[in-house]
Design a protein around this motif. Structure first.
Motif, PDB file in Angstrom:
ATOM      1  N   PHE A 139       0.948  -4.806 -12.596  1.00  0.00           N
ATOM      2  CA  PHE A 139      -0.084  -4.069 -11.867  1.00  0.00           C
ATOM      3  C   PHE A 139      -0.351  -4.727 -10.521  1.00  0.00           C
ATOM      4  N   PRO A 140      -0.322  -3.954  -9.423  1.00  0.00           N
ATOM      5  CA  PRO A 140      -0.556  -4.518  -8.083  1.00  0.00           C
ATOM      6  C   PRO A 140      -2.050  -4.690  -7.799  1.00  0.00           C
ATOM      7  N   LEU A 141      -2.587  -5.847  -8.141  1.00  0.00           N
ATOM      8  CA  LEU A 141      -4.019  -6.092  -7.967  1.00  0.00           C
ATOM      9  C   LEU A 141      -4.477  -5.924  -6.522  1.00  0.00           C
ATOM     10  N   LEU A 161      -0.218   5.575  -6.999  1.00  0.00           N
ATOM     11  CA  LEU A 161      -1.184   4.916  -7.876  1.00  0.00           C
ATOM     12  C   LEU A 161      -2.542   4.796  -7.175  1.00  0.00           C
ATOM     13  N   ILE A 162      -2.513   4.476  -5.888  1.00  0.00           N
ATOM     14  CA  ILE A 162      -3.751   4.376  -5.110  1.00  0.00           C
ATOM     15  C   ILE A 162      -4.463   5.718  -5.061  1.00  0.00           C
ATOM     16  N   LYS A 163      -3.688   6.761  -4.797  1.00  0.00           N
ATOM     17  CA  LYS A 163      -4.259   8.106  -4.714  1.00  0.00           C
ATOM     18  C   LYS A 163      -4.903   8.512  -6.032  1.00  0.00           C
ATOM     19  N   ALA A 164      -4.199   8.274  -7.136  1.00  0.00           N
ATOM     20  CA  ALA A 164      -4.724   8.648  -8.456  1.00  0.00           C
ATOM     21  C   ALA A 164      -5.966   7.824  -8.805  1.00  0.00           C
ATOM     22  N   SER A 165      -5.934   6.531  -8.472  1.00  0.00           N
ATOM     23  CA  SER A 165      -7.068   5.648  -8.790  1.00  0.00           C
ATOM     24  C   SER A 165      -8.300   6.018  -7.967  1.00  0.00           C
ATOM     25  N   ALA A 166      -8.096   6.329  -6.688  1.00  0.00           N
ATOM     26  CA  ALA A 166      -9.219   6.703  -5.831  1.00  0.00           C
ATOM     27  C   ALA A 166      -9.833   8.020  -6.292  1.00  0.00           C
ATOM     28  N   LEU A 171      -6.613  -2.815  -5.292  1.00  0.00           N
ATOM     29  CA  LEU A 171      -7.965  -2.515  -5.735  1.00  0.00           C
ATOM     30  C   LEU A 171      -8.964  -2.400  -4.571  1.00  0.00           C
ATOM     31  N   PRO A 172      -8.945  -3.325  -3.582  1.00  0.00           N
ATOM     32  CA  PRO A 172      -9.855  -3.145  -2.446  1.00  0.00           C
ATOM     33  C   PRO A 172      -9.586  -1.864  -1.669  1.00  0.00           C
ATOM     34  N   PHE A 173      -8.324  -1.462  -1.587  1.00  0.00           N
ATOM     35  CA  PHE A 173      -7.992  -0.251  -0.842  1.00  0.00           C
ATOM     36  C   PHE A 173      -8.469   0.994  -1.588  1.00  0.00           C
ATOM     37  N   VAL A 174      -8.403   0.957  -2.902  1.00  0.00           N
ATOM     38  CA  VAL A 174      -8.921   2.063  -3.700  1.00  0.00           C
ATOM     39  C   VAL A 174     -10.425   2.210  -3.455  1.00  0.00           C
ATOM     40  N   GLY A 175     -11.122   1.082  -3.437  1.00  0.00           N
ATOM     41  CA  GLY A 175     -12.557   1.107  -3.154  1.00  0.00           C
ATOM     42  C   GLY A 175     -12.852   1.628  -1.754  1.00  0.00           C
ATOM     43  N   LEU A 176     -12.015   1.251  -0.783  1.00  0.00           N
ATOM     44  CA  LEU A 176     -12.194   1.730   0.590  1.00  0.00           C
ATOM     45  C   LEU A 176     -12.000   3.242   0.672  1.00  0.00           C
ATOM     46  N   LEU A 177     -10.977   3.767   0.002  1.00  0.00           N
ATOM     47  CA  LEU A 177     -10.740   5.212   0.020  1.00  0.00           C
ATOM     48  C   LEU A 177     -11.904   5.979  -0.606  1.00  0.00           C
ATOM     49  N   SER A 178     -12.456   5.440  -1.674  1.00  0.00           N
ATOM     50  CA  SER A 178     -13.615   6.073  -2.309  1.00  0.00           C
ATOM     51  C   SER A 178     -14.801   6.098  -1.350  1.00  0.00           C
ATOM     52  N   ALA A 179     -15.028   4.980  -0.664  1.00  0.00           N
ATOM     53  CA  ALA A 179     -16.132   4.905   0.303  1.00  0.00           C
ATOM     54  C   ALA A 179     -15.877   5.826   1.491  1.00  0.00           C
ATOM     55  N   LEU A 210       0.833  -1.203   0.000  1.00  0.00           N
ATOM     56  CA  LEU A 210       0.000   0.000   0.000  1.00  0.00           C
ATOM     57  C   LEU A 210       0.873   1.262   0.000  1.00  0.00           C
ATOM     58  N   TRP A 211       1.966   1.219   0.755  1.00  0.00           N
ATOM     59  CA  TRP A 211       2.869   2.369   0.800  1.00  0.00           C
ATOM     60  C   TRP A 211       3.631   2.528  -0.512  1.00  0.00           C
ATOM     61  N   ARG A 212       4.083   1.411  -1.059  1.00  0.00           N
ATOM     62  CA  ARG A 212       4.878   1.418  -2.295  1.00  0.00           C
ATOM     63  C   ARG A 212       4.050   1.961  -3.464  1.00  0.00           C
ATOM     64  N   ASN A 213       2.764   1.665  -3.453  1.00  0.00           N
ATOM     65  CA  ASN A 213       1.892   2.070  -4.558  1.00  0.00           C
ATOM     66  C   ASN A 213       0.975   3.228  -4.175  1.00  0.00           C
TER      67      ASN A 213
END
Length: 272
Positions: free
Chosen positions: A114-116, A21-26, A119-127, A15-18
């Motif tokens: 791609f770090p699959l 990418l997480i921020k941009a995806s969320a 994806l759940p963490f991106v969904g959590l940030l959106s929620a 999560l830290w390494r990506n």
């Protein structure tokens, strides 16, 4: 064949390494939900405001519901109810989407780099974004009708962070199961509906029949809902002993979900 680490350290390291990418995806996911609409992001504010008004009208005016131990006012019932819904909506939004996370992104599965697992963490940030907007609506309503919110509001992150770990663990597991068992999403939809009524959201825990109250406390949402109400509305400090146990348990659940996801992800491409 590439090896995917399932260690607890890798769970957080990925999560830290990506993080970028997480921020941009969320951000893309949040903005994408309202793309093309006239009000855009303002809908994230008006939706909880509208729902707060609807629940207040139906439960306190039509059904004449009152919360035990309180003043019995309509606004009190609405805010106590909405505090519980903050927790449930965060849970339901993530869990209902989890079984389809991999299925809806087949192109990512074929990209080895791609770090699959994010994806759940991106969904959590959106929620969480929508939960924070709803919380803002709640705090404004509380300030209008009751005055300055209790300082115990500051304890809310201590209550919600382990809950987020619990959600992540379930989301990783369900994202994997959803690839191999397509009926999982249907089952989860039924389960979340049942959990809504088996959680003390529309009623206090004391209203549940005593002979069946143990079922209520087996529900993992019950403790979070009650602790959230305590710190938000009632001005009580959380039960730190229970929170400590909850942190330990949810850390274990998060790691088990992550480990299962990492162990099974090699088979995603074959199924898709």
């Amino acid at each position: 064949m590439r090896h995917f680490s399932a260690s607890p350290i890798e769970m957080f390291a990925s999560l830290w390494r990506n993080r970028e990418l997480i921020k941009a995806s969320a951000k893309r996911e949040v903005l994408g939900r309202y793309r093309g609409s006239f009000l855009g992001l303002l809908w994230s504010f008006f939706n909880p405001l509208f729902m707060l008004a609807v629940y207040t009208f139906f439960f306190s005016v039509i059904f004449q519901a009152r919360w035990g131990g309180g003043s019995g006012s309509k606004t009190e019932f609405a805010l106590v109810l909405f505090a519980g819904l903050l927790v449930f909506n965060l849970f339901a939004e993530c869990i209902n989407r989890a079984p389809g996370l991999i299925l809806s992104n087949p192109n990512y599965v074929k990209k080895v780099v791609f770090p699959l697992e994010i994806l759940p963490f991106v969904g959590l940030l959106s929620a969480l974004f929508h939960t924070l907007i709803s919380l803002g609506v709640w705090l404004i309503a509380y300030a209008i009708f009751f005055g300055i919110p209790h300082l115990t509001v500051l304890y809310l992150p201590l209550v919600l962070l382990p809950f987020c770990l619990f959600i992540m663990g379930l989301s990783w597991a369900l994202a994997s199961f959803g690839v191999f068992l397509r009926d999982v999403s249907q089952f989860i939809g039924l389960l979340t509906t049942a959990l809504m009524f088996l959680s003390p959201i529309f009623y206090p825990a004391s209203a549940f029949p005593e002979d069946y109250r143990y079922i209520l406390y087996l529900n993992p949402l019950t403790a979070v809902v009650e602790q959230t109400r305590d710190v938000l509305f009632w001005g009580k400090t959380p039960d730190f002993f229970m929170l400590g146990i909850y942190w330990i348990v949810t850390m274990g659940i998060a790691w088990l979900g992550f480990a299962w996801f990492q162990k099974t992800r090699k088979g995603f491409a074959d199924v898709l």
